[in-house]
Design a protein around this motif. Structure first.
Motif, PDB file in Angstrom:
ATOM      1  N   ILE A 148       0.837  -1.194   0.000  1.00 14.70           N
ATOM      2  CA  ILE A 148       0.000   0.000   0.000  1.00 14.70           C
ATOM      3  C   ILE A 148       0.876   1.250   0.000  1.00 14.70           C
ATOM      4  CG2 ILE A 148      -1.615   1.368   1.393  1.00 14.70           C
ATOM      5  CD1 ILE A 148      -2.864  -1.330   2.264  1.00 14.70           C
ATOM      6  N   GLY A 149       1.924   1.238   0.780  1.00 18.34           N
ATOM      7  CA  GLY A 149       2.845   2.369   0.823  1.00 18.34           C
ATOM      8  C   GLY A 149       3.542   2.601  -0.499  1.00 18.34           C
ATOM      9  N   CYS A 150       3.809   1.555  -1.238  1.00 13.92           N
ATOM     10  CA  CYS A 150       4.488   1.676  -2.523  1.00 13.92           C
ATOM     11  C   CYS A 150       3.559   2.180  -3.615  1.00 13.92           C
ATOM     12  CB  CYS A 150       5.072   0.333  -2.952  1.00 13.92           C
ATOM     13  SG  CYS A 150       6.411  -0.232  -1.903  1.00 13.92           S
ATOM     14  N   SER A 151       2.258   2.069  -3.439  1.00 15.41           N
ATOM     15  CA  SER A 151       1.328   2.435  -4.494  1.00 15.41           C
ATOM     16  C   SER A 151       1.119   3.947  -4.605  1.00 15.41           C
ATOM     17  CB  SER A 151      -0.021   1.750  -4.267  1.00 15.41           C
ATOM     18  OG  SER A 151      -0.634   2.277  -3.111  1.00 15.41           O
ATOM     19  N   LYS A 152       1.660   4.728  -3.715  1.00 15.55           N
ATOM     20  CA  LYS A 152       1.507   6.181  -3.755  1.00 15.55           C
ATOM     21  C   LYS A 152       2.537   6.777  -4.710  1.00 15.55           C
ATOM     22  CE  LYS A 152      -0.509   6.678   0.785  1.00 15.55           C
ATOM     23  NZ  LYS A 152      -0.451   7.358   2.060  1.00 15.55           N
ATOM     24  N   LYS A 153       2.267   6.670  -5.984  1.00 15.43           N
ATOM     25  CA  LYS A 153       3.192   7.140  -7.000  1.00 15.43           C
ATOM     26  C   LYS A 153       2.890   8.597  -7.358  1.00 15.43           C
ATOM     27  CE  LYS A 153       4.907   6.183 -11.575  1.00 15.43           C
ATOM     28  NZ  LYS A 153       4.771   5.410 -12.778  1.00 15.43           N
ATOM     29  N   THR A 154       3.915   9.418  -7.375  1.00 18.48           N
ATOM     30  CA  THR A 154       3.778  10.816  -7.732  1.00 18.48           C
ATOM     31  C   THR A 154       4.115  10.988  -9.206  1.00 18.48           C
ATOM     32  OG1 THR A 154       4.411  11.483  -5.511  1.00 18.48           O
ATOM     33  CG2 THR A 154       4.593  13.144  -7.228  1.00 18.48           C
ATOM     34  N   THR A 155       3.274  11.758  -9.904  1.00 24.57           N
ATOM     35  CA  THR A 155       3.501  12.071 -11.307  1.00 24.57           C
ATOM     36  C   THR A 155       3.679  13.576 -11.434  1.00 24.57           C
ATOM     37  OG1 THR A 155       2.098  10.231 -11.968  1.00 24.57           O
ATOM     38  CG2 THR A 155       2.543  11.895 -13.633  1.00 24.57           C
ATOM     39  N   SER A 156       4.757  14.007 -12.062  1.00 14.59           N
ATOM     40  CA  SER A 156       5.008  15.435 -12.251  1.00 14.59           C
ATOM     41  C   SER A 156       4.823  15.815 -13.714  1.00 14.59           C
ATOM     42  CB  SER A 156       6.427  15.801 -11.817  1.00 14.59           C
ATOM     43  OG  SER A 156       6.561  15.615 -10.429  1.00 14.59           O
ATOM     44  N   THR A 157       4.108  16.919 -13.928  1.00 17.97           N
ATOM     45  CA  THR A 157       3.871  17.435 -15.272  1.00 17.97           C
ATOM     46  C   THR A 157       4.383  18.866 -15.314  1.00 17.97           C
ATOM     47  OG1 THR A 157       1.862  16.093 -15.347  1.00 17.97           O
ATOM     48  CG2 THR A 157       2.125  17.743 -17.059  1.00 17.97           C
ATOM     49  N   HIS A 158       5.147  19.178 -16.369  1.00 21.20           N
ATOM     50  CA  HIS A 158       5.769  20.496 -16.498  1.00 21.20           C
ATOM     51  C   HIS A 158       5.004  21.342 -17.508  1.00 21.20           C
ATOM     52  CE1 HIS A 158       9.460  19.368 -14.244  1.00 21.20           C
ATOM     53  NE2 HIS A 158       9.040  18.159 -14.594  1.00 21.20           N
ATOM     54  N   TYR A 159       4.734  22.584 -17.118  1.00 23.84           N
ATOM     55  CA  TYR A 159       3.991  23.529 -17.946  1.00 23.84           C
ATOM     56  C   TYR A 159       4.769  24.829 -18.073  1.00 23.84           C
ATOM     57  CZ  TYR A 159      -0.180  20.652 -17.111  1.00 23.84           C
ATOM     58  OH  TYR A 159      -1.082  19.617 -17.047  1.00 23.84           O
ATOM     59  N   ILE A 160       4.409  25.596 -19.100  1.00 27.95           N
ATOM     60  CA  ILE A 160       4.832  26.983 -19.230  1.00 27.95           C
ATOM     61  C   ILE A 160       3.560  27.812 -19.141  1.00 27.95           C
ATOM     62  CG2 ILE A 160       5.865  28.742 -20.738  1.00 27.95           C
ATOM     63  CD1 ILE A 160       7.907  26.795 -19.662  1.00 27.95           C
ATOM     64  N   CYS A 161       3.502  28.713 -18.156  1.00 22.62           N
ATOM     65  CA  CYS A 161       2.322  29.547 -17.913  1.00 22.62           C
ATOM     66  C   CYS A 161       2.731  31.012 -18.055  1.00 22.62           C
ATOM     67  CB  CYS A 161       1.764  29.298 -16.519  1.00 22.62           C
ATOM     68  SG  CYS A 161       1.346  27.574 -16.180  1.00 22.62           S
ATOM     69  N   ASN A 162       2.310  31.640 -19.139  1.00 21.80           N
ATOM     70  CA  ASN A 162       2.690  33.038 -19.408  1.00 21.80           C
ATOM     71  C   ASN A 162       4.202  33.221 -19.274  1.00 21.80           C
ATOM     72  OD1 ASN A 162      -0.098  33.136 -19.321  1.00 21.80           O
ATOM     73  ND2 ASN A 162      -0.162  35.135 -18.327  1.00 21.80           N
ATOM     74  N   ASN A 163       4.958  32.353 -19.912  1.00 25.04           N
ATOM     75  CA  ASN A 163       6.431  32.385 -19.941  1.00 25.04           C
ATOM     76  C   ASN A 163       7.096  32.068 -18.602  1.00 25.04           C
ATOM     77  OD1 ASN A 163       6.585  33.019 -22.734  1.00 25.04           O
ATOM     78  ND2 ASN A 163       6.095  35.144 -22.230  1.00 25.04           N
ATOM     79  N   LYS A 164       6.349  31.501 -17.652  1.00 22.08           N
ATOM     80  CA  LYS A 164       6.925  31.076 -16.376  1.00 22.08           C
ATOM     81  C   LYS A 164       6.735  29.577 -16.216  1.00 22.08           C
ATOM     82  CE  LYS A 164       6.043  35.451 -14.110  1.00 22.08           C
ATOM     83  NZ  LYS A 164       5.452  36.121 -12.953  1.00 22.08           N
ATOM     84  N   LYS A 165       7.722  28.919 -15.602  1.00 26.16           N
ATOM     85  CA  LYS A 165       7.650  27.469 -15.394  1.00 26.16           C
ATOM     86  C   LYS A 165       6.695  27.132 -14.258  1.00 26.16           C
ATOM     87  CE  LYS A 165      12.407  26.731 -16.867  1.00 26.16           C
ATOM     88  NZ  LYS A 165      13.723  26.246 -16.466  1.00 26.16           N
ATOM     89  N   ALA A 166       5.958  26.042 -14.460  1.00 31.19           N
ATOM     90  CA  ALA A 166       5.073  25.510 -13.424  1.00 31.19           C
ATOM     91  C   ALA A 166       5.206  23.993 -13.435  1.00 31.19           C
ATOM     92  CB  ALA A 166       3.623  25.917 -13.679  1.00 31.19           C
ATOM     93  N   VAL A 167       5.207  23.388 -12.258  1.00 30.78           N
ATOM     94  CA  VAL A 167       5.265  21.932 -12.144  1.00 30.78           C
ATOM     95  C   VAL A 167       4.106  21.493 -11.261  1.00 30.78           C
ATOM     96  CG1 VAL A 167       6.602  19.928 -11.400  1.00 30.78           C
ATOM     97  CG2 VAL A 167       7.781  21.922 -12.370  1.00 30.78           C
ATOM     98  N   LEU A 168       3.280  20.600 -11.809  1.00 32.38           N
ATOM     99  CA  LEU A 168       2.168  20.030 -11.057  1.00 32.38           C
ATOM    100  C   LEU A 168       2.524  18.589 -10.737  1.00 32.38           C
ATOM    101  CD1 LEU A 168      -0.777  20.560 -10.043  1.00 32.38           C
ATOM    102  CD2 LEU A 168      -1.500  19.328 -12.103  1.00 32.38           C
ATOM    103  N   SER A 169       2.669  18.288  -9.460  1.00 33.51           N
ATOM    104  CA  SER A 169       2.960  16.925  -9.009  1.00 33.51           C
ATOM    105  C   SER A 169       1.698  16.363  -8.371  1.00 33.51           C
ATOM    106  CB  SER A 169       4.108  16.930  -7.997  1.00 33.51           C
ATOM    107  OG  SER A 169       5.264  17.468  -8.589  1.00 33.51           O
ATOM    108  N   THR A 170       1.187  15.272  -8.946  1.00 32.09           N
ATOM    109  CA  THR A 170      -0.055  14.688  -8.439  1.00 32.09           C
ATOM    110  C   THR A 170       0.224  13.347  -7.778  1.00 32.09           C
ATOM    111  OG1 THR A 170      -0.519  13.646 -10.561  1.00 32.09           O
ATOM    112  CG2 THR A 170      -1.489  15.809 -10.172  1.00 32.09           C
ATOM    113  N   LEU A 171      -0.588  13.050  -6.769  1.00 31.96           N
ATOM    114  CA  LEU A 171      -0.503  11.797  -6.039  1.00 31.96           C
ATOM    115  C   LEU A 171      -1.838  11.097  -6.170  1.00 31.96           C
ATOM    116  CD1 LEU A 171       1.017   9.909  -4.112  1.00 31.96           C
ATOM    117  CD2 LEU A 171       0.126  11.275  -2.238  1.00 31.96           C
ATOM    118  N   LYS A 172      -1.907  10.093  -7.009  1.00 29.50           N
ATOM    119  CA  LYS A 172      -3.118   9.300  -7.217  1.00 29.50           C
ATOM    120  C   LYS A 172      -4.329  10.156  -7.548  1.00 29.50           C
ATOM    121  CE  LYS A 172      -3.105   5.031  -5.371  1.00 29.50           C
ATOM    122  NZ  LYS A 172      -3.676   4.071  -4.470  1.00 29.50           N
ATOM    123  N   ASN A 173      -4.118  11.273  -8.257  1.00 32.53           N
ATOM    124  CA  ASN A 173      -5.192  12.139  -8.726  1.00 32.53           C
ATOM    125  C   ASN A 173      -6.059  12.742  -7.622  1.00 32.53           C
ATOM    126  OD1 ASN A 173      -5.201  12.884 -11.345  1.00 32.53           O
ATOM    127  ND2 ASN A 173      -6.881  11.586 -11.963  1.00 32.53           N
TER     128      ASN A 173
END
Length: 93
Positions: free
Chosen positions: A15-40
């Protein structure tokens, strides 16, 4: 009894291993943004040298994450980010 304890320990470790984080990289008005999600269900947004903890909210389409200051709604390769009333257009990096 020992077999039950061993089985429970194995299941808890899985159960502890199933908490996978996914990171998605964006450009927002010429600035970097990173959204890291944990099981949505939870997300962490890093934007403009600040990190915001967000919760998932139901959306008709796409993924929507919010807190009191931030709304992040993404669908496909685009997203909308609103922080304290300021709106940004985001695209996948």
């Amino acid at each position: 009894m020992k077999a039950t304890l061993v089985l429970m320990a194995c299941l808890l470790s899985l159960i502890g291993c199933s908490k996978k984080t996914t990171s998605t990289h964006y450009i927002c008005n010429n600035k970097k943004a990173v959204l890291s999600t944990l099981k949505n269900q939870e997300a962490e947004l890093t934007f403009n040298n600040k990190t915001y903890n967000l919760s998932h909210e139901e959306s008709a389409s796409g993924n929507k994450y919010i807190n009191k200051e931030v709304l992040f709604w993404g669908k496909g390769a685009e997203a909308m980010l609103i922080i304290l009333g300021k709106k940004y257009h985001c695209t996948l990096k």
